[in-house]
Design a protein around this motif. Sequence first.
Motif, PDB file in Angstrom:
ATOM      1  N   ALA A  42       0.836  -1.206   0.000  1.00 24.16           N
ATOM      2  CA  ALA A  42       0.000   0.000   0.000  1.00 24.16           C
ATOM      3  C   ALA A  42       0.867   1.250   0.000  1.00 24.16           C
ATOM      4  CB  ALA A  42      -0.928  -0.011   1.212  1.00 24.16           C
ATOM      5  N   LEU A  43       1.983   1.191   0.713  1.00 27.69           N
ATOM      6  CA  LEU A  43       2.903   2.324   0.746  1.00 27.69           C
ATOM      7  C   LEU A  43       3.490   2.589  -0.641  1.00 27.69           C
ATOM      8  CD1 LEU A  43       4.666   4.396   2.308  1.00 27.69           C
ATOM      9  CD2 LEU A  43       6.284   2.538   2.689  1.00 27.69           C
ATOM     10  N   PRO A  51       1.734  12.014   1.890  1.00 27.18           N
ATOM     11  CA  PRO A  51       2.715  12.738   2.720  1.00 27.18           C
ATOM     12  C   PRO A  51       3.807  11.799   3.224  1.00 27.18           C
ATOM     13  CG  PRO A  51       0.658  12.385   3.924  1.00 27.18           C
ATOM     14  CD  PRO A  51       0.389  11.990   2.508  1.00 27.18           C
ATOM     15  N   ARG A  52       4.979  12.373   3.441  1.00 26.43           N
ATOM     16  CA  ARG A  52       6.109  11.575   3.919  1.00 26.43           C
ATOM     17  C   ARG A  52       6.585  12.119   5.255  1.00 26.43           C
ATOM     18  NH1 ARG A  52       9.848  10.807  -1.551  1.00 26.43           N
ATOM     19  NH2 ARG A  52       8.155  10.080  -2.919  1.00 26.43           N
ATOM     20  N   ALA A 106       6.874   4.762  10.257  1.00 29.02           N
ATOM     21  CA  ALA A 106       6.897   6.220  10.113  1.00 29.02           C
ATOM     22  C   ALA A 106       6.100   6.661   8.891  1.00 29.02           C
ATOM     23  CB  ALA A 106       8.344   6.709  10.024  1.00 29.02           C
ATOM     24  N   HIS A 107       6.272   5.973   7.782  1.00 32.17           N
ATOM     25  CA  HIS A 107       5.524   6.325   6.565  1.00 32.17           C
ATOM     26  C   HIS A 107       4.027   6.088   6.756  1.00 32.17           C
ATOM     27  CE1 HIS A 107       8.573   7.386   3.514  1.00 32.17           C
ATOM     28  NE2 HIS A 107       9.383   6.633   4.248  1.00 32.17           N
ATOM     29  N   ALA A 421       7.312  10.198  13.248  1.00 31.60           N
ATOM     30  CA  ALA A 421       6.448  10.736  12.189  1.00 31.60           C
ATOM     31  C   ALA A 421       5.343  11.624  12.759  1.00 31.60           C
ATOM     32  CB  ALA A 421       5.834   9.587  11.396  1.00 31.60           C
ATOM     33  N   ALA A 422       4.962  11.377  14.030  1.00 29.75           N
ATOM     34  CA  ALA A 422       3.880  12.156  14.634  1.00 29.75           C
ATOM     35  C   ALA A 422       4.349  13.498  15.169  1.00 29.75           C
ATOM     36  CB  ALA A 422       3.235  11.359  15.768  1.00 29.75           C
TER      37      ALA A 422
END
Length: 430
Positions: A42-43, A51-52, A106-107, A421-422
């Motif tokens: 899916a990635l 978004p990355r 993270a992605h 990532a957050a």
Amino acid sequence: MMTAAATMAWFWQAWLAAIVFIFPIPHTIALRNMVLLIGLLALLATLRRAPRPSLPATLVPAAWALLATTIWLLLHSFAVAPAPTVALDNLRGDWIVPLLTAVLAAHAAARAGPRQAVVAIVAALLAHMLWVFGWQLWLLATRGNLGNMYDGIVPFGERDYQSSLNGFLFTLLLAERVAMKCVGTNAAHFVTGTGWAALAISLVADAALRVRNGTVVNVALLLVATVWMAWRKPRFLLLLLVVAGLGSTSVALDPRWNGLTESIATGWNSPSSYWLPGNQAPRPSTPSGADIENSAYLRAAWAHQAVLAIGEHPLGLGFGRNGFGLAITSKYGDRGKDMVSSHSGWLDFALGAGLPGLALLLLTAGLAIRGGWRQFRQHDDAAGLMLSFLTGGYLLRCLLDGHLSGWRLGLFAFLCGVLVAAMKDPRQKT
């Protein structure tokens, strides 16, 4: 009607929760890998238009230290390890794969949204604690008791499985609540009542699981949070009552606290070889003549042997969780063949990757803790404080238990990937 972007955000939240929930369950590696593969596909399918994640500037030093640690482990496996092929295979499974898992997490978190991603992983960890409560209530209803405290009180694995999960849950919730109290509701990831209720559930779970080392780490984190918050607002000294209550409950419910100090001293100092598996040596006694507490004695004896082995092999015996077992087998022959871990992740890592490897590992963790703290202080970012607490709590637990490998390390890396990532964009004004 839900848009395609909203649908994908829900997909990534569900995917994050599913991975965290499945990760610790025994015999689910194939299922976990399948779900990870679904996420990877899916990635890749949405790589260009989604978004990355970005790395905050406060964590750049930690990233460089992590790179240096990885380079050392690679060079060590080729040039120092007695069995390079074995060391490289261990490096793949217990280092490279967790790092890749963190990148994937993270992605996924960047696509789910910062708060939604954090809520997803906390919900999955909380579900495990509710599962434990349900299991214990079912045993009480059907058998009238929980049986032996070492058997039958958790739905899968051993008690330290759920204790590790609760440790992750507790650090995340405590840090988020501290951030909310210090910065305001804008930093909160959970509705106020929900956040406090979840933290209370985690505290009750600690008492229900009765895992001594887990309680020690939670008490230490509570003390750190209490001291820092009380320095800002003295009324938070009342939190010391919670610390005292948690510690007292553990002492009251776990008889292994009795004679702890003497058992540790005996394990470290006694010349007896009772600690070897299958050894027929007589069980040593404490200086007072009381019986030793077996768990404390064995851990102290193994730690002593590990320290001696590190002195004999300061550059390590090859990366892997079984460095202690290799050292004991080389010294005691077949009597040590069934040993794997010293039950201290720090000592195991030093025996595998050498003292330089341990120093780099601790440097990386220290810089990650500092980077998360700076992210919180500079940007009022709760995710930064959560990363600091998560790293510090896991590092302390690994000092007391051999948890620096396997699914625990993999899940820790996954959670770190979500938190990085957050974090707020470092260019964002707050």
